[in-house]
Design an enzyme around this catalytic site. Structure first.
Site, PDB file in Angstrom:
ATOM      1  N   ARG A   8      41.977  32.042  40.493  1.00 11.13           N
ATOM      2  CA  ARG A   8      42.358  33.037  40.912  1.00 11.13           C
ATOM      3  C   ARG A   8      43.096  32.495  42.518  1.00 11.13           C
ATOM      4  O   ARG A   8      42.821  32.660  43.393  1.00 11.13           O
ATOM      5  CB  ARG A   8      41.274  34.176  41.186  1.00 11.13           C
ATOM      6  CG  ARG A   8      40.654  34.734  40.267  1.00 11.13           C
ATOM      7  CD  ARG A   8      41.489  35.219  38.949  1.00 11.13           C
ATOM      8  NE  ARG A   8      42.440  36.159  39.407  1.00 11.13           N
ATOM      9  CZ  ARG A   8      41.788  37.272  38.616  1.00 11.13           C
ATOM     10  NH1 ARG A   8      40.477  38.173  38.653  1.00 11.13           N
ATOM     11  NH2 ARG A   8      42.544  39.147  38.755  1.00 11.13           N
ATOM     12  N   GLN A  21      48.765  32.055  40.249  1.00 15.91           N
ATOM     13  CA  GLN A  21      49.718  33.610  40.447  1.00 15.91           C
ATOM     14  C   GLN A  21      49.997  33.989  38.885  1.00 15.91           C
ATOM     15  O   GLN A  21      50.560  35.176  38.366  1.00 15.91           O
ATOM     16  CB  GLN A  21      49.647  34.253  41.656  1.00 15.91           C
ATOM     17  CG  GLN A  21      48.947  34.907  42.292  1.00 15.91           C
ATOM     18  CD  GLN A  21      48.965  35.337  43.470  1.00 15.91           C
ATOM     19  OE1 GLN A  21      50.168  33.622  44.433  1.00 15.91           O
ATOM     20  NE2 GLN A  21      48.106  36.151  44.164  1.00 15.91           N
ATOM     21  N   ASP A  78      48.737  34.740  35.523  1.00 18.87           N
ATOM     22  CA  ASP A  78      46.972  35.046  35.785  1.00 18.87           C
ATOM     23  C   ASP A  78      46.926  36.563  35.548  1.00 18.87           C
ATOM     24  O   ASP A  78      47.660  37.688  35.807  1.00 18.87           O
ATOM     25  CB  ASP A  78      46.847  35.615  37.431  1.00 18.87           C
ATOM     26  CG  ASP A  78      45.942  36.069  37.765  1.00 18.87           C
ATOM     27  OD1 ASP A  78      45.367  36.524  36.372  1.00 18.87           O
ATOM     28  OD2 ASP A  78      44.707  36.600  38.885  1.00 18.87           O
ATOM     29  N   SER A  83      45.432  39.602  36.372  1.00 16.53           N
ATOM     30  CA  SER A  83      45.545  40.431  37.584  1.00 16.53           C
ATOM     31  C   SER A  83      46.912  41.139  36.735  1.00 16.53           C
ATOM     32  O   SER A  83      46.873  42.229  36.872  1.00 16.53           O
ATOM     33  CB  SER A  83      46.308  39.256  38.398  1.00 16.53           C
ATOM     34  OG  SER A  83      45.569  38.890  38.829  1.00 16.53           O
ATOM     35  N   TYR A 101      35.694  36.501  42.942  1.00 15.69           N
ATOM     36  CA  TYR A 101      34.631  37.340  42.677  1.00 15.69           C
ATOM     37  C   TYR A 101      33.372  38.396  43.000  1.00 15.69           C
ATOM     38  O   TYR A 101      33.149  36.835  43.924  1.00 15.69           O
ATOM     39  CB  TYR A 101      33.977  36.920  41.410  1.00 15.69           C
ATOM     40  CG  TYR A 101      35.330  36.586  40.156  1.00 15.69           C
ATOM     41  CD1 TYR A 101      36.327  37.751  39.538  1.00 15.69           C
ATOM     42  CD2 TYR A 101      35.927  35.441  40.185  1.00 15.69           C
ATOM     43  CE1 TYR A 101      36.882  37.583  38.748  1.00 15.69           C
ATOM     44  CE2 TYR A 101      36.636  35.567  39.310  1.00 15.69           C
ATOM     45  CZ  TYR A 101      37.518  35.808  38.447  1.00 15.69           C
ATOM     46  OH  TYR A 101      38.750  35.976  37.604  1.00 15.69           O
TER      47      TYR A 101
END
Ligand code: NAD
Length: 376
Positions: free
Chosen positions: A119, A124, A127, A130, A230
């Site tokens: 992450r 990004q 990802d 997400s 996390y």
């Protein structure tokens, strides 16, 4: 390179790994795409749109027979049997499914599970957790509003005033934040809980109230900081105090959206049967952790049933396990862009597939190579 795009066959799966938009870009980079008939239909992408993007429409064997196969979900045994050893595979392959990865490795396929990407800022744009969780959080609220027999916003009408719905969001990662934002747009009053202290500010910036459960020991504080962004399992002392605070809010809630997860572990139980009993008739729980409980059936609420909507103690419990598939077109559009961005790391324009192990994203996503599972 010859790239195959199969029709997804997992139950309820409507998404597709390549859209006409991303297909056009891959074709423009010199690749040849074989798309299985109907692969995008459930996501509003017709065979004609793929043809217009420069793809060939093929059958299942054609899609799985390519040098690189792009999927949403893990291939099943029949699909793996259609893949030649040495095929490259990219998808959401569930890096915690040891048996599934072993089957992929045994087929001699070199596979990349996009959920395993770190992450980080650089990762990004690829990802998938997400992009899909964002959709799940949105759709969870829409589904809840549909099941709930009252309004979400406060309304003042000639026939009287209607109170705003009280929504409680448990677990404020990507899905929880989007659930808060969506419920807010619908006019609900929202409270939210998470173990990670950094979340408080985000919750408040969206106009919701954070359910504060102060940390009383160094151990609690350290666990709450998590690892790699996390959550980690919290000490029982903190969970007990959280339970008391959450129980008070759940008893007054009209809608509960729960999204609490700890990677690779059973989902924590946050809504007990006793709490469900305390809720008003007609209340709704949408449990995004459905099927991820200790028994593989329940979720953040043990009464949830995976892929079913049930009414227990007068409360509707929604256990839909694939909410992004209910927003198939946009879920596919975002997923396909994630895939395209990942391919930039392994598939140079016009060139052959490479596996640069000095790239932290590629190394993290590689789950099977040369007949071996690369992670547990
Ligand atoms: P997730 O789906 O793994 O978990 C959902 C949420 O449940 C998390 O916020 C977690 O803290 C929470 N949770 C776990 N146990 C709980 C409990 N007992 N009670 C209440 N809540 C509990 O999370 P996610 O959405 O994948 O996000 C994980 C992290 O990654 C977040 O910090 C997020 O901001 C971060 N992230 C970073 C990037 C990036 O930098 N590129 C991108 C996306 C997400």
């Amino acid at each position: 390179m010859l790239i195959g795009v199969p029709l997804e066959t997992s139950r309820g799966e409507t998404r597709v790994a390549v859209t006409p938009e991303t297909a056009k870009k891959l074709v423009g980079q010199g690749h040849r795409l074989q798309v299985e008939t109907g692969a995008g239909v459930a996501a509003s992408a017709t065979d004609a749109a793929y043809t217009a993007a420069g793809c060939e429409i093929t059958d299942k064997a054609g899609a799985f027979g390519a040098e690189l196969v792009l999927k949403v979900r893990s291939p099943d045994a029949n699909e793996l049997a259609l893949m030649k050893p040495g095929t490259f595979l990219v998808g959401m392959l569930n890096p915690f499914d040891a048996a599934g990865l072993a089957a992929i490795a045994a087929a001699g396929v070199t596979a990349f599970a996009l959920e395993a990407a770190p992450r980080t800022t650089r990762a990004q744009s690829m990802d998938v957790l997400s992009s899909q969780a964002n959709i799940a959080g949105y759709k969870a609220v829409i589904v809840a509003a549909d099941r709930y027999q009252r309004f979400f916003p406060m309304l003042m009408t000639a026939a009287g005033t209607v109170k705003a719905a009280r929504v409680v969001v448990l677990g404020v990662g990507v899905a929880g934040l989007q659930a808060i934002a969506t419920a807010k747009r619908l006019g609900a009053v929202i409270e939210a809980s998470d173990v990670r202290p950094s979340v408080k500010e985000q919750v408040e910036s969206l106009g919701a109230k954070f359910i504060d459960v102060p940390y009383e020991t160094a151990e609690e504080k350290e666990a709450a900081e998590g690892v790699g962004g996390y959550a980690r399992p919290m000490p029982p002392s903190w969970l007990e105090r959280q339970k008391v605070e959450v129980a008070k809010r759940v008893a007054q809630a009209d809608v509960v959206i729960s999204t609490a997860l700890i990677p690779g572990r059973a989902a924590p139980v946050l809504i007990t049967e006793e709490m469900v009993r305390s809720m008003k008739p007609g209340s709704v729980i949408v449990d995004l952790a459905a099927g991820k409980g200790a028994d593989g059936v329940g979720g953040n609420c043990p009464l949830t049933e995976a892929d079913r909507t049930v009414v227990k103690h007068g409360v509707t419990l929604v256990g839909e396990t694939n909410l992004p598939a209910l927003v198939a077109a946009d879920a596919s559009a975002l997923y396909a862009r994630n895939v395209l961005d990942f391919l930039k790391l392994v598939l140079p324009k016009d060139g052959a597939f490479t596996v640069p192990m000095d790239d932290d994203i590629v190394a993290a996503c590689l789950v099977a190579q040369s007949g071996e599972v690369r992670r547990k």
